[in-house]
Write an enzyme that holds these catalytic residues in place. Structure first.
Site, PDB file in Angstrom:
ATOM      1  N   ASP A  39      45.789  35.372  42.217  1.00  0.00           N
ATOM      2  CA  ASP A  39      47.136  36.151  42.591  1.00  0.00           C
ATOM      3  C   ASP A  39      47.934  35.028  43.126  1.00  0.00           C
ATOM      4  OD1 ASP A  39      45.766  38.332  40.343  1.00  0.00           O
ATOM      5  OD2 ASP A  39      45.104  38.647  41.971  1.00  0.00           O
ATOM      6  N   HIS A  80      47.086  40.508  45.635  1.00  0.00           N
ATOM      7  CA  HIS A  80      47.372  40.397  44.336  1.00  0.00           C
ATOM      8  C   HIS A  80      48.093  41.797  44.680  1.00  0.00           C
ATOM      9  CE1 HIS A  80      45.923  44.362  41.652  1.00  0.00           C
ATOM     10  NE2 HIS A  80      45.367  43.462  40.703  1.00  0.00           N
ATOM     11  N   GLU A 119      47.234  33.413  38.434  1.00  0.00           N
ATOM     12  CA  GLU A 119      47.352  34.824  37.944  1.00  0.00           C
ATOM     13  C   GLU A 119      49.191  35.213  38.631  1.00  0.00           C
ATOM     14  OE1 GLU A 119      46.215  38.646  37.713  1.00  0.00           O
ATOM     15  OE2 GLU A 119      47.947  38.931  37.402  1.00  0.00           O
ATOM     16  N   HIS A 138      36.623  36.356  39.695  1.00  0.00           N
ATOM     17  CA  HIS A 138      38.025  37.175  39.117  1.00  0.00           C
ATOM     18  C   HIS A 138      38.358  36.806  40.851  1.00  0.00           C
ATOM     19  CE1 HIS A 138      39.418  41.160  39.415  1.00  0.00           C
ATOM     20  NE2 HIS A 138      40.885  40.305  38.920  1.00  0.00           N
TER      21      HIS A 138
END
Ligand code: G3P
Ligand code: MG
Length: 246
Positions: A41, A54, A114, A12
């Site tokens: 992200d 993020h 993402e 992550h």
């Protein structure tokens, strides 16, 4: 069921909790632990550069302040995105998506990009990220694009329909099937708390791959994988490593 080249364990934000999130240093840490896939992200600067962050705002994970997407890249590149985490990472810059692609190539890592638009920029971010991802990963395993923002996924689908897409949900939606079908998603990316064995079976029967986030307990990771979940996205990149057995 679609072609799915991705491994069971995904680091992550690059290096989980072992490095400043969404930096090149984090990707290096993920690689050092042997991970073969990372999630991160991506959003746009005011002048359309794609970089990793993020939050909408800079404060939590850098020495900058304000809404990052309202700044030009020339200002963002001066920001220290590592010092907040620890002295060892001081001076670590915000990375461009192009640099991230090169780092993935260097380490032989796959990517889950993402799409994390600054509030109000979903369609533009989805389009620009998808077009760039197509070029940057042209000779690598295609990156898996995902987003909580439906308009960003729609734009990504329009711009680069061949890239795999996943719908991110932090809350359960009863229209998951209509939505994933319309968006041409190969996967659904769920907060792991939304999942039980029956839902896992139902989603798999509909032909969807399943990624869950953010799973930091090895016991829970094992349970989810035994149910048939495809990918565990974890901050515990040491305890839930690439060779995790279940
Ligand atoms: O993509 C999985 C996960 O990263 C989604 O939540 O808030 O950590 O980006 P968040
Ligand atoms: Mg994320």
């Amino acid at each position: 069921m679609s072609n799915w080249p991705y491994p069971h364990i995904v680091a992550h934000r690059g290096g989980g909790k072992l490095a400043p999130e969404n930096t090149l240093a984090a990707i290096d840490v993920g690689a050092r632990y042997g991970h073969t896939m990372i999630e991160f992200d991506a959003k746009l600067s005011k002048d359309g550069q794609i970089f990793l962050l993020h939050d909408d705002n800079l404060e939590r994970t850098s020495n900058g302040w304000g809404v990052a997407g309202e700044l030009a890249w020339n200002d963002l590149l001066k920001v220290d995105a590592g010092g907040w985490y620890g002295g060892k990472f001081k001076g670590e810059p915000l990375p461009l998506l192009s640099q991230v692609a090169e780092r993935c190539r260097l380490h032989g890592m796959m990517a889950n990009i993402e799409i994390k638009p600054t509030t109000g920029t979903g369609p533009l971010t989805g389009k620009v990220v998808a077009l760039a991802a197509r070029e940057l990963w042209a000779d690598m395993t295609p990156p898996l694009l995902s987003s909580f923002e439906i308009d960003a996924l729609e734009a990504a689908q329009q711009a680069a329909p061949e890239l795999p897409r996943g719908l991110l949900l932090d809350e359960w939606r009863d229209d998951w099937q209509a939505l994933t079908t319309r968006l041409g998603c190969v996967s659904i990316h769920l907060n792991h708390r939304l999942l039980d064995e029956a839902r896992t079976r139902m989603l798999r029967a509909a032909g969807l791959r399943i990624l869950v986030y953010t799973v930091n307990e090895p016991q829970r990771a094992g349970e989810l994988l035994r149910w048939g979940v495809d990918c565990i996205c974890t901050d515990k990149i040491d305890e839930i490593g690439p060779d995790f057995t279940f």
